[in-house]
Scaffold this motif. Structure first.
Motif, PDB file in Angstrom:
ATOM      1  N   GLN A  85       0.836  -1.206   0.000  1.00 48.77           N
ATOM      2  CA  GLN A  85       0.000   0.000   0.000  1.00 48.77           C
ATOM      3  C   GLN A  85       0.872   1.258   0.000  1.00 48.77           C
ATOM      4  O   GLN A  85       0.513   2.257  -0.632  1.00 48.77           O
ATOM      5  CB  GLN A  85      -0.945   0.009   1.207  1.00 48.77           C
ATOM      6  N   LEU A  86       2.011   1.200   0.688  1.00 46.59           N
ATOM      7  CA  LEU A  86       2.927   2.347   0.690  1.00 46.59           C
ATOM      8  C   LEU A  86       3.468   2.607  -0.715  1.00 46.59           C
ATOM      9  O   LEU A  86       3.546   3.756  -1.155  1.00 46.59           O
ATOM     10  CB  LEU A  86       4.075   2.111   1.672  1.00 46.59           C
ATOM     11  N   VAL A  87       3.819   1.545  -1.429  1.00 41.38           N
ATOM     12  CA  VAL A  87       4.310   1.698  -2.800  1.00 41.38           C
ATOM     13  C   VAL A  87       3.217   2.297  -3.688  1.00 41.38           C
ATOM     14  O   VAL A  87       3.468   3.224  -4.466  1.00 41.38           O
ATOM     15  CB  VAL A  87       4.792   0.336  -3.348  1.00 41.38           C
ATOM     16  N   ILE A  88       1.992   1.785  -3.569  1.00 41.64           N
ATOM     17  CA  ILE A  88       0.881   2.309  -4.371  1.00 41.64           C
ATOM     18  C   ILE A  88       0.606   3.766  -4.023  1.00 41.64           C
ATOM     19  O   ILE A  88       0.364   4.592  -4.904  1.00 41.64           O
ATOM     20  CB  ILE A  88      -0.378   1.437  -4.178  1.00 41.64           C
ATOM     21  N   LEU A  89       0.675   4.114  -2.743  1.00 47.40           N
ATOM     22  CA  LEU A  89       0.472   5.504  -2.317  1.00 47.40           C
ATOM     23  C   LEU A  89       1.540   6.410  -2.928  1.00 47.40           C
ATOM     24  O   LEU A  89       1.220   7.472  -3.480  1.00 47.40           O
ATOM     25  CB  LEU A  89       0.496   5.600  -0.789  1.00 47.40           C
ATOM     26  N   CYS A  90       2.799   6.013  -2.847  1.00 45.81           N
ATOM     27  CA  CYS A  90       3.878   6.847  -3.392  1.00 45.81           C
ATOM     28  C   CYS A  90       3.743   7.016  -4.904  1.00 45.81           C
ATOM     29  O   CYS A  90       3.916   8.126  -5.421  1.00 45.81           O
ATOM     30  CB  CYS A  90       5.234   6.244  -3.044  1.00 45.81           C
ATOM     31  N   LEU A  91       3.439   5.935  -5.609  1.00 48.17           N
ATOM     32  CA  LEU A  91       3.247   6.036  -7.058  1.00 48.17           C
ATOM     33  C   LEU A  91       2.058   6.922  -7.406  1.00 48.17           C
ATOM     34  O   LEU A  91       2.113   7.715  -8.348  1.00 48.17           O
ATOM     35  CB  LEU A  91       3.068   4.649  -7.669  1.00 48.17           C
ATOM     36  N   SER A  92       0.983   6.829  -6.635  1.00 43.84           N
ATOM     37  CA  SER A  92      -0.205   7.661  -6.888  1.00 43.84           C
ATOM     38  C   SER A  92       0.106   9.130  -6.653  1.00 43.84           C
ATOM     39  O   SER A  92      -0.310   9.996  -7.433  1.00 43.84           O
ATOM     40  CB  SER A  92      -1.359   7.229  -5.995  1.00 43.84           C
ATOM     41  N   LEU A  93       0.832   9.434  -5.589  1.00 42.37           N
ATOM     42  CA  LEU A  93       1.185  10.837  -5.310  1.00 42.37           C
ATOM     43  C   LEU A  93       2.155  11.380  -6.354  1.00 42.37           C
ATOM     44  O   LEU A  93       2.051  12.543  -6.758  1.00 42.37           O
ATOM     45  CB  LEU A  93       1.757  10.962  -3.901  1.00 42.37           C
TER      46      LEU A  93
END
Length: 147
Positions: A85-93
């Motif tokens: 989820q952290l990876v997905i959050l960083c990519l989304s931001l």
């Protein structure tokens, strides 16, 4: 009324489509969806699911350490879910910042797809964590025997 010159059309007050930057603003706003989904599932979701799973595991095996043999795999899957989820959050931001600056033009469905991937990653990690240790009455006796 003469029709020899073309009618001028301008966007009315009901639409903003003619406003410069409207497309980039809409695309950037849509990228908030996967960022918020990943943030919610990676923090509150994993915490609540992990609390239930780890509480069940430590109660069933009367252990106090999360990294003891029966609960270690469950804890590892919960960490994998949170880090995903952290990876997905960083990519989304990152994509949100690029889109807000107008550097990226992409499909409007892509943010929804990324949010769905985030939800699927969460569901898979929670399912794997819950399935990684034996429940009372489990028939996998050789796996369930813990010294």
């Amino acid at each position: 009324m003469r029709h020899d010159r073309p009618m001028q059309t301008t966007p009315g007050p009901a639409t903003d489509e003619g406003r410069p930057g409207y497309d980039q603003t809409l695309r950037a706003a849509l990228w908030l969806l996967p960022a918020l989904v990943a943030l919610a599932l990676g923090t509150v979701g994993i915490f609540l699911a992990g609390f239930g799973i780890i509480n069940d595991c430590t109660t069933n095996y009367s252990v106090s350490s999360l990294w003891s043999s029966p609960c270690a795999a469950a804890e590892g899957w919960l960490w994998a879910g949170s880090l995903g989820q952290l990876v997905i959050l960083c990519l989304s931001l990152w994509w949100l910042a690029r889109t807000a600056r107008g550097r990226v033009r992409g499909a409007l469905a892509l943010p929804v797809l990324v949010a769905a991937v985030s939800a699927a990653w969460f569901a898979g990690a929670v399912w794997a964590a819950g399935s990684s240790y034996c429940q009372p009455g489990d028939t996998r006796a050789s796996y369930c025997d813990v010294d």
